[in-house]
Design an enzyme around this catalytic site. Structure first.
Site, PDB file in Angstrom:
ATOM      1  N   GLY A  37       3.118  -4.545  14.452  1.00  9.80           N
ATOM      2  CA  GLY A  37       2.742  -5.961  14.383  1.00  9.80           C
ATOM      3  C   GLY A  37       3.433  -6.645  13.208  1.00  9.80           C
ATOM      4  N   ASP A  38       3.564  -5.924  12.106  1.00 14.85           N
ATOM      5  CA  ASP A  38       4.253  -6.484  10.928  1.00 14.85           C
ATOM      6  C   ASP A  38       5.719  -6.740  11.261  1.00 14.85           C
ATOM      7  OD1 ASP A  38       1.876  -6.098   9.520  1.00 14.85           O
ATOM      8  OD2 ASP A  38       2.448  -4.056   8.974  1.00 14.85           O
ATOM      9  N   ASN A  60       0.836  -1.213   0.000  1.00 18.44           N
ATOM     10  CA  ASN A  60       0.000   0.000   0.000  1.00 18.44           C
ATOM     11  C   ASN A  60       0.862   1.250   0.000  1.00 18.44           C
ATOM     12  OD1 ASN A  60      -2.355  -1.510   0.298  1.00 18.44           O
ATOM     13  ND2 ASN A  60      -2.356  -1.340   2.531  1.00 18.44           N
ATOM     14  N   LEU A  82       0.161  -8.347  22.286  1.00 15.46           N
ATOM     15  CA  LEU A  82      -0.701  -7.614  23.217  1.00 15.46           C
ATOM     16  C   LEU A  82      -0.277  -6.158  23.350  1.00 15.46           C
ATOM     17  CD1 LEU A  82      -0.691 -10.515  25.828  1.00 15.46           C
ATOM     18  CD2 LEU A  82      -2.619  -9.892  24.362  1.00 15.46           C
ATOM     19  N   GLY A  83       0.342  -5.611  22.310  1.00 10.44           N
ATOM     20  CA  GLY A  83       0.755  -4.204  22.321  1.00 10.44           C
ATOM     21  C   GLY A  83       1.707  -3.924  23.479  1.00 10.44           C
ATOM     22  N   ARG A 123       9.595   5.414  15.592  1.00  9.90           N
ATOM     23  CA  ARG A 123       9.744   6.221  14.369  1.00  9.90           C
ATOM     24  C   ARG A 123       8.418   6.281  13.613  1.00  9.90           C
ATOM     25  NH1 ARG A 123      15.497   3.430  14.033  1.00  9.90           N
ATOM     26  NH2 ARG A 123      14.410   1.524  13.516  1.00  9.90           N
ATOM     27  N   ASN A 152      -3.234 -10.457  16.925  1.00  6.10           N
ATOM     28  CA  ASN A 152      -3.392  -9.671  18.138  1.00  6.10           C
ATOM     29  C   ASN A 152      -4.688 -10.153  18.801  1.00  6.10           C
ATOM     30  OD1 ASN A 152      -5.568  -8.386  16.880  1.00  6.10           O
ATOM     31  ND2 ASN A 152      -4.398  -6.563  16.328  1.00  6.10           N
ATOM     32  N   ASP A 173       0.736   4.557   2.304  1.00  3.42           N
ATOM     33  CA  ASP A 173       0.089   5.052   3.525  1.00  3.42           C
ATOM     34  C   ASP A 173       0.065   6.575   3.517  1.00  3.42           C
ATOM     35  OD1 ASP A 173      -0.059   2.424   4.256  1.00  3.42           O
ATOM     36  OD2 ASP A 173       1.423   2.544   5.878  1.00  3.42           O
ATOM     37  N   ASP A 202       4.780   6.136  16.719  1.00  2.00           N
ATOM     38  CA  ASP A 202       3.806   5.644  15.746  1.00  2.00           C
ATOM     39  C   ASP A 202       3.839   4.108  15.759  1.00  2.00           C
ATOM     40  OD1 ASP A 202       2.236   5.041  13.576  1.00  2.00           O
ATOM     41  OD2 ASP A 202       3.492   6.051  12.082  1.00  2.00           O
TER      42      ASP A 202
HETATM   43  O1  RIB Z   1       0.004  -2.974   9.532  1.00  2.00           O
HETATM   44  C1  RIB Z   1       0.107  -1.654   9.111  1.00  2.00           C
HETATM   45  C2  RIB Z   1      -0.337  -1.526   7.692  1.00  2.00           C
HETATM   46  O2  RIB Z   1      -1.720  -1.783   7.618  1.00  2.00           O
HETATM   47  C3  RIB Z   1      -0.170  -0.154   7.098  1.00  2.00           C
HETATM   48  O3  RIB Z   1       1.084   0.044   6.522  1.00  2.00           O
HETATM   49  C4  RIB Z   1      -1.326  -0.047   6.123  1.00  2.00           C
HETATM   50  O4  RIB Z   1      -0.939   0.040   4.791  1.00  2.00           O
HETATM   51  C5  RIB Z   1      -2.205  -1.258   6.404  1.00  2.00           C
HETATM   52  O5  RIB Z   1      -2.031  -2.230   5.462  1.00  2.00           O
END
Ligand code: RIB
Length: 318
Positions: free
Chosen positions: A254-255, A14, A224-225, A298, A187, A16, A249
């Site tokens: 999670g990624d 994506n 769990l953040g 970041r 999550n 963002d 931010d």
């Molecule tokens: O996990 C975060 C992502 O979720 C963002 O980068 C956004 O594009 C959505 O896919």
């Protein structure tokens, strides 16, 4: 790292559109925020970039539209040395875009227009496996069609490839699909969606992990953040705290966690095992938690993914 792991990431790419806001708007409310930041994102592409920065050789499968967002998404992946041979440009769809509001405490709210990401087909996966299947692990999320997710898991079972499934955003999956999954990283909300329940204040990660393990994965890690993560395998269960950092931010944290956990498991053994002892499990979770902690300091998803050396240095100084 003794060997370079080869990670196949299948998922969304994506652009963002990020705005810092004084608070996340309520329904019907207009909130005036700061300047617009346009950064590469998408759960799949974020995980690909994180894995590459953490030392893996990464190949990406996905789709973008024939537009400027697609070009930027592709060049961001390429700039990290990621193989984008299987990132197709779909002339019939727009590239995926996410609208993201980030609050002062780093928490966010995200709306995704998936566009071409929803055109990733099971055939796209078959095309990859027609030419190669020598991957150390396969990472996938749920920002592509669920039929493609389940097809990927089934194909990976055929090739005996470990699949790490990050079931985000929350989705319902045929429960049989989870039998082929090496590691599942939801999550709390995503865990509830998979279990067909509703997230409530008394969410119990231990019970959720046991219920998810019953569906077949070898390992479940519930993120769990700020409360860390709870991990369960058939032999061990362990809770790790999150590292305390100044959050700017949380987008992509999670990624980052899922990609870093994959790399840490591959570091222990190139076949991405489920750690048999508590120490191995704890060390993989610590690496993932440290990478995720660095990422929240970041702004932006892909720009915030840490380098391997940074994560190791962070772990040494705590
Ligand atoms: O996990 C975060 C992502 O979720 C963002 O980068 C956004 O594009 C959505 O896919």
């Amino acid at each position: 790292m003794e060997h370079t792991p080869r990670v196949l990431v299948i998922g969304s790419a994506n652009t963002d559109m990020v705005v810092r806001v004084p608070r996340i708007p309520s329904p019907g409310e207009t909130v005036v925020g700061g300047d617009l930041a346009v950064v590469p994102g998408g759960k799949g592409a974020n995980q690909a970039v994180a894995a590459a920065r953490l030392g893996a050789s990464v190949s990406f499968v996905g789709r973008v539209g024939n537009d400027v967002f697609g070009d930027t998404a592709r060049s961001s992946l390429s700039s990290h040395g990621i193989d984008v041979t299987s990132l197709r440009t779909d002339s019939g769809a727009s590239s995926g875009v996410a609208l993201i509001a980030v609050a002062p405490d780093g928490q966010n709210s995200i709306v995704v227009a998936p566009g071409a990401n929803m055109c990733v087909t099971p055939e796209d996966i078959d095309d990859v496996f027609r030419t190669r299947s020598d991957f150390s692990a396969v990472l996938i999320q749920c920002e592509v069609p669920i039929s493609t997710v389940t097809h990927t898991i089934n194909r990976c079972r055929e090739f005996d490839l470990p699949v790490i499934l990050n079931p985000a955003p929350a989705c319902e999956l045929e429960t049989e699909a989870l039998f082929g999954v090496r590691c599942l990283t939801p999550n709390a909300g995503e865990a509830c969606a998979l279990l067909g329940t509703t997230l409530t204040d008394d969410f119990d990660p231990v019970r959720a992990a046991i219920a998810l393990m019953d569906l077949g994965p070898d390992m479940v890690v519930i993120t769990l953040g700020a409360d860390g993560a709870y991990a369960a395998t058939h032999r061990n269960a362990i809770r790790v705290p999150a590292y305390s950092v100044e959050a700017v931010d949380a987008t992509g944290a999670g990624d980052c966690f899922t990609a870093a956990l994959t790399i840490a498991l591959l570091d222990q053994d190139g076949s991405c095992p489920t750690p048999s002892d508590e120490a191995g499990l704890a060390s993989a979770l610590r690496f993932a938690a440290a990478a995720a902690a660095l990422s929240v300091t970041r702004i932006g998803a892909q720009p915030s993914m840490p380098q391997r050396a940074e994560v190791l240095a962070f772990l040494e100084q705590i």
